[in-house]
Design a protein around this motif. Structure first.
Motif, mmCIF file in Angstrom:
data_model
loop_
_atom_site.group_PDB
_atom_site.id
_atom_site.type_symbol
_atom_site.label_atom_id
_atom_site.label_comp_id
_atom_site.label_asym_id
_atom_site.label_seq_id
_atom_site.Cartn_x
_atom_site.Cartn_y
_atom_site.Cartn_z
ATOM 1 N N PHE A 188 147.784 47.967 35.082
ATOM 2 C CA PHE A 188 148.497 49.009 35.816
ATOM 3 C C PHE A 188 149.888 49.229 35.232
ATOM 4 N N THR A 189 150.590 48.143 34.950
ATOM 5 C CA THR A 189 151.939 48.240 34.398
ATOM 6 C C THR A 189 151.930 48.911 33.025
ATOM 7 N N LEU A 190 151.022 48.482 32.163
ATOM 8 C CA LEU A 190 150.943 49.058 30.813
ATOM 9 C C LEU A 190 150.592 50.538 30.853
ATOM 10 N N LEU A 191 149.639 50.897 31.717
ATOM 11 C CA LEU A 191 149.239 52.305 31.802
ATOM 12 C C LEU A 191 150.383 53.158 32.335
ATOM 13 N N CYS A 192 151.131 52.655 33.304
ATOM 14 C CA CYS A 192 152.283 53.399 33.819
ATOM 15 C C CYS A 192 153.351 53.579 32.742
ATOM 16 N N ILE A 193 153.584 52.523 31.955
ATOM 17 C CA ILE A 193 154.608 52.575 30.909
ATOM 18 C C ILE A 193 154.249 53.589 29.835
ATOM 19 N N PHE A 194 152.982 53.595 29.428
ATOM 20 C CA PHE A 194 152.575 54.425 28.296
ATOM 21 C C PHE A 194 152.008 55.789 28.706
ATOM 22 N N ALA A 195 151.873 56.054 30.005
ATOM 23 C CA ALA A 195 151.249 57.309 30.451
ATOM 24 C C ALA A 195 152.007 58.533 29.942
ATOM 25 N N LEU A 196 153.325 58.554 30.131
ATOM 26 C CA LEU A 196 154.111 59.706 29.689
ATOM 27 C C LEU A 196 154.103 59.829 28.167
ATOM 28 N N LEU A 197 154.108 58.685 27.478
ATOM 29 C CA LEU A 197 154.030 58.720 26.017
ATOM 30 C C LEU A 197 152.710 59.345 25.571
ATOM 31 N N ILE A 198 151.632 58.998 26.275
ATOM 32 C CA ILE A 198 150.316 59.568 25.962
ATOM 33 C C ILE A 198 150.329 61.080 26.149
ATOM 34 N N VAL A 199 151.001 61.553 27.204
ATOM 35 C CA VAL A 199 151.087 62.997 27.448
ATOM 36 C C VAL A 199 151.766 63.692 26.270
ATOM 37 N N PHE A 200 152.871 63.112 25.793
ATOM 38 C CA PHE A 200 153.590 63.716 24.668
ATOM 39 C C PHE A 200 152.760 63.674 23.388
ATOM 40 N N VAL A 201 152.031 62.588 23.184
ATOM 41 C CA VAL A 201 151.181 62.483 21.995
ATOM 42 C C VAL A 201 150.095 63.551 22.022
ATOM 43 N N PHE A 202 149.399 63.672 23.154
ATOM 44 C CA PHE A 202 148.354 64.693 23.290
ATOM 45 C C PHE A 202 148.924 66.094 23.091
ATOM 46 N N SER A 203 150.069 66.360 23.714
ATOM 47 C CA SER A 203 150.670 67.698 23.656
ATOM 48 C C SER A 203 151.111 68.046 22.245
ATOM 49 N N THR A 204 151.709 67.084 21.558
ATOM 50 C CA THR A 204 152.183 67.330 20.193
ATOM 51 C C THR A 204 151.013 67.522 19.236
ATOM 52 N N MET A 205 149.975 66.708 19.386
ATOM 53 C CA MET A 205 148.785 66.869 18.550
ATOM 54 C C MET A 205 148.144 68.234 18.769
ATOM 55 N N ARG A 206 148.100 68.664 20.027
ATOM 56 C CA ARG A 206 147.506 69.977 20.332
ATOM 57 C C ARG A 206 148.347 71.098 19.726
ATOM 58 N N PHE A 207 149.666 70.985 19.825
ATOM 59 C CA PHE A 207 150.552 71.996 19.246
ATOM 60 C C PHE A 207 150.335 72.090 17.739
ATOM 61 N N TYR A 208 150.232 70.957 17.082
ATOM 62 C CA TYR A 208 150.041 70.942 15.632
ATOM 63 C C TYR A 208 148.680 71.533 15.247
ATOM 64 N N LYS A 209 147.627 71.096 15.917
ATOM 65 C CA LYS A 209 146.282 71.571 15.566
ATOM 66 C C LYS A 209 146.089 73.053 15.897
ATOM 67 N N ASN A 210 146.645 73.474 17.054
ATOM 68 C CA ASN A 210 146.474 74.877 17.463
ATOM 69 C C ASN A 210 147.242 75.850 16.590
ATOM 70 N N MET A 211 148.452 75.473 16.186
ATOM 71 C CA MET A 211 149.335 76.445 15.556
ATOM 72 C C MET A 211 149.486 76.280 14.044
ATOM 73 N N PHE A 212 149.220 75.102 13.505
ATOM 74 C CA PHE A 212 149.508 74.868 12.084
ATOM 75 C C PHE A 212 148.319 74.333 11.292
ATOM 76 N N CYS A 213 147.174 74.220 11.931
ATOM 77 C CA CYS A 213 145.958 73.805 11.223
ATOM 78 C C CYS A 213 144.964 74.974 11.219
ATOM 79 N N ASP A 214 143.702 74.673 11.016
ATOM 80 C CA ASP A 214 142.700 75.736 10.913
ATOM 81 C C ASP A 214 142.646 76.609 12.168
ATOM 82 N N GLU A 215 142.863 76.004 13.344
ATOM 83 C CA GLU A 215 142.843 76.784 14.578
ATOM 84 C C GLU A 215 143.950 77.821 14.603
#
Length: 288
Positions: free
Chosen positions: A57-84
């Motif tokens: 529970f502690t680890l997931l709470c600590i890294f949850a927001l980091l995971i959100v930023f990782v997912f969001s940044t990866m999506r931004f890169y793939k959607n706008m600067f890759c084949d998509e």
């Protein structure tokens, strides 16, 4: 069009975030349940299960927001600067709308994650009164200052404390948005290179951080925030009330100036990042 883009962003990613948020809530409830049902020290198995749940529970709470930023940044890169990007950039909407929709989606998921974390921690602890306890604690600290410090000095520090808390609250509210602006800017700069785009985005991240730290350090010295003479005078045993009030005014004035500089610097640097990201996506788009 912005509303449609935002709806598309939220619908495209909701399953990932539903798993994360559901996991946090489930572990928070499990932590409370095991704490209520298992007597600490009674059985080794029970203690082990409870410890594993708390650790997860502690680890997931600590890294949850980091995971959100990782997912969001990866999506931004793939959607706008890759084949998509060949498809996304042909849609009848501006680069600003693309940027705004992705940042708003990130902010919504960060807000949802923060709310679930706070709720889950409260459930795990079995205590929902901590907000009022926090306010009581801050108020008590201010009252203690009035009792142990000269009146003028205490009011100076309390005034700054209130400004600092307000600044902190605004910073916490804006932090997800500002951090995503930072990451999007780094991705956009990295896209200008034909090879090693991710590496160059990381290099940009590091360089901007170093420059920001250097400017902040220079500002601290320029605003006399680190004046050693002032802090040494505070330790003097023969400090009279007039001198104490003068020192308080000096310190609070420097700290107020630092808050003002920090606010202006934040607006300027993040405004420049938004403009640069928009310019690159509008004029210098590189999908190679």
């Amino acid at each position: 069009m912005l509303t449609k883009l935002l709806k598309y962003e939220l619908m495209a990613e909701w399953k990932k975030y539903a798993i994360i948020l559901g996991g946090i809530l489930f572990l928070g409830i499990s932590a409370f349940a095991t704490n209520a049902m298992i007597t600490p020290g009674k059985t080794r198995v029970g203690d082990t299960i409870h410890s594993l749940i708390i650790m997860s529970f502690t680890l997931l709470c600590i890294f949850a927001l980091l995971i959100v930023f990782v997912f969001s940044t990866m999506r931004f890169y793939k959607n706008m600067f890759c084949d998509e990007g060949y498809l996304m950039n042909t849609l009848p909407c501006s680069a600003g709308q693309h940027i705004a929709s992705k940042m708003l989606a990130t902010y919504i998921w960060c807000a949802a994650t923060s709310i679930i974390i706070i709720l889950s921690v409260s459930i795990a602890a079995g205590d929902f009164t901590w907000p009022s306890d926090l306010i009581i604690g801050i108020t008590a600290s201010m009252n203690d200052m009035r009792e142990v410090l000269p009146a003028e000095m205490a009011e100076s520090f309390i005034s700054f404390m209130k400004k600092g808390l307000a600044y902190m609250a605004v910073s916490l509210i804006l932090c997800p948005l500002l951090y995503q602006i930072y990451l999007n800017f780094c991705i956009a700069v990295g896209s200008l290179f034909n090879t090693h785009k991710i590496l160059m985005a990381v290099v940009t991240f590091v360089c901007v951080n170093i420059v920001s730290q250097v400017i902040s350090t220079i500002a601290m010295f320029a605003l006399d925030f680190t004046n050693s003479d002032t802090f040494m005078a505070m330790e003097s045993e023969n400090l009279d009330i007039a001198s104490a009030n003068m020192i308080a005014d000096t310190i609070t004035s420097s700290m107020n100036n630092l808050l003002i500089f920090s606010g202006i610097f934040t607006v300027v640097i993040y405004g420049a990042m938004v403009w640069a990201t928009h310019y690159i996506m509008s004029k210098k788009l590189n999908l190679a």
